[in-house]
Enzyme design. Structure first.
Site, PDB file in Angstrom:
ATOM      1  N   ASP A 261      15.062 115.125  27.923  1.00 53.69           N
ATOM      2  CA  ASP A 261      14.853 115.242  28.707  1.00 53.69           C
ATOM      3  C   ASP A 261      13.080 115.304  29.208  1.00 53.69           C
ATOM      4  O   ASP A 261      12.057 115.498  30.196  1.00 53.69           O
ATOM      5  CB  ASP A 261      14.737 116.129  30.082  1.00 53.69           C
ATOM      6  CG  ASP A 261      14.891 117.784  29.107  1.00 53.69           C
ATOM      7  OD1 ASP A 261      14.608 117.090  28.348  1.00 53.69           O
ATOM      8  OD2 ASP A 261      14.654 118.370  30.252  1.00 53.69           O
ATOM      9  N   CYS A 310      12.079 129.492  12.285  1.00 60.44           N
ATOM     10  CA  CYS A 310      10.968 128.808  13.060  1.00 60.44           C
ATOM     11  C   CYS A 310      12.031 127.594  13.324  1.00 60.44           C
ATOM     12  O   CYS A 310      12.487 126.945  13.814  1.00 60.44           O
ATOM     13  CB  CYS A 310       9.687 128.936  12.925  1.00 60.44           C
ATOM     14  SG  CYS A 310       9.065 127.735  13.805  1.00 60.44           S
TER      15      CYS A 310
END
Length: 359
Positions: A261, A310
């Protein structure tokens, strides 16, 4: 509404046709039919926008009708809705509760903070509408979480926001770093957040959350819960924290499919579910190099002591370095600051969780 930082409003300016209007019932049927018939273990439909409630309740009743009609494999079907809350009323709440929708409600902190960038098209405030939606959903027992965009003012006021959410009983929270316009650099808008600001935000939020964890009454904060899960050997459910782009089908109103998106762009269009099978869509995805992009990280990133948690972050936050043909996360400094201050306490929580489970 016309939120100043809306990433979707930015994306549609960067393609040949900006708006495709409302999704037709025919497109809805084809999306559900072509995806659900291929599902073997379970499927999730997330209704987003723009603002999905503008399509009206009848559209969602049709969605449930098609989900039942085409669920020939009898797999679990999960529905969720991301909303600004503007149109949520008692009828919506009754529908959402009865049909087990999980709702994400966009709220950016306190009234003053929220209304800074989240206003209607006439510039009028919207906080009270969002707050009313939350109150209604609580009354009806609708499952919902609060989604907060971390822009400059939110980052500077997280202590106030945390206390306010606690008073409201908003115990399920998600924080997303504000996206600046795609491929236009950084710190050129009034709302963008700098790496040091985001790092300090994460540390301060974790400090508040950890104190409540020690008392056994911490809220569910998606990012922190994912990190704890990773330390326990689980895969994070957030694609940002996986570090690699997942396989999802983001469908525009006309039935066109995109890989994410954050990238609903002409050049990344994979096909159209009104015209193509899911297998054909996946074949186009395989030919595309989009998924490969998230694997292009520098050696220094991969060798970093915090990489195991991370993982380079979200591709949308990365900048491409043409000389080395890799991507570098704009918020690298933020994560280093955060893990340096908070990793040991996350490990403490993970050890405690293991003990509580008898592992």
């Amino acid at each position: 509404m016309a939120c100043e930082y809306c990433f979707y409003a930015d994306e549609i300016k960067k393609r040949e046709q900006d708006s495709y209007g409302f999704m037709s019932e025919e497109s809805l049927k084809n999306v559900i039919r072509r995806t659900l018939l291929k599902s073997r273990s379970g499927i999730s439909y997330a209704f987003q926008g723009g603002e999905p409630t503008l399509r009206g309740l009848a559209f969602f009743e049709k969605a449930l009708y098609y989900e039942k009609k085409y669920n020939r494999n009898q797999v679990p079907v999960y529905n969720s809705l991301q909303t600004n809350g503007y149109l949520i009323d008692e009828n919506w709440c009754q529908f959402l509760k009865e049909n087990h929708f999980l709702v994400g409600l966009s709220v950016d902190g306190t009234k003053e903070l929220h209304d800074t960038y989240r206003h209607d098209k006439e510039g009028k405030p919207t906080f009270e509408r969002a707050e009313h939606a939350a109150d209604l959903m609580s009354r009806y027992g609708v499952e919902y979480n609060i989604l907060t965009v971390v822009h400059d003012k939110v980052a500077a006021s997280i202590k106030e926001i945390y206390s306010f959410y606690k008073r409201k009983g908003w115990n399920y929270q998600q924080y997303i770093a504000c996206l600046e316009p795609l491929q236009e650099g950084h710190a050129k808008t009034g709302y963008g957040i700098r790496p040091e600001e985001y790092g300090n935000f994460l540390i301060e939020l974790f400090d508040l959350w950890y104190r409540d964890w020690k008392k056994g009454r911490q809220p569910y904060i998606r990012q922190f819960e994912n990190y704890i899960a990773m330390l326990l050997g689980c895969q994070p459910e957030s694609c940002e924290q996986r570090g690699v782009c997942g396989i999802q089908n983001v469908v525009e109103a006309d039935g066109s499919v995109y890989p994410c998106d954050f990238y609903v762009l002409d050049e990344l269009r994979l096909g159209n579910l009104n015209e193509m099978t899911l297998q054909e869509i996946y074949e186009n995805r395989r030919k595309s190099d989009f998924l490969k992009r998230s694997g292009k990280l520098s050696d220094s990133c991969i060798s970093c002591e915090y990489y195991f948690l991370c993982r380079g972050g979200c591709l949308r936050h990365r900048d491409y370095r043409e000389a080395g043909e890799y991507y570098e996360n704009y918020f690298c400094q933020s994560y280093r600051m955060f893990f340096e201050k908070c990793l040991s306490r996350m490990q403490e929580i993970a050890v405690t969780e293991n003990k509580n489970r008898g592992l």
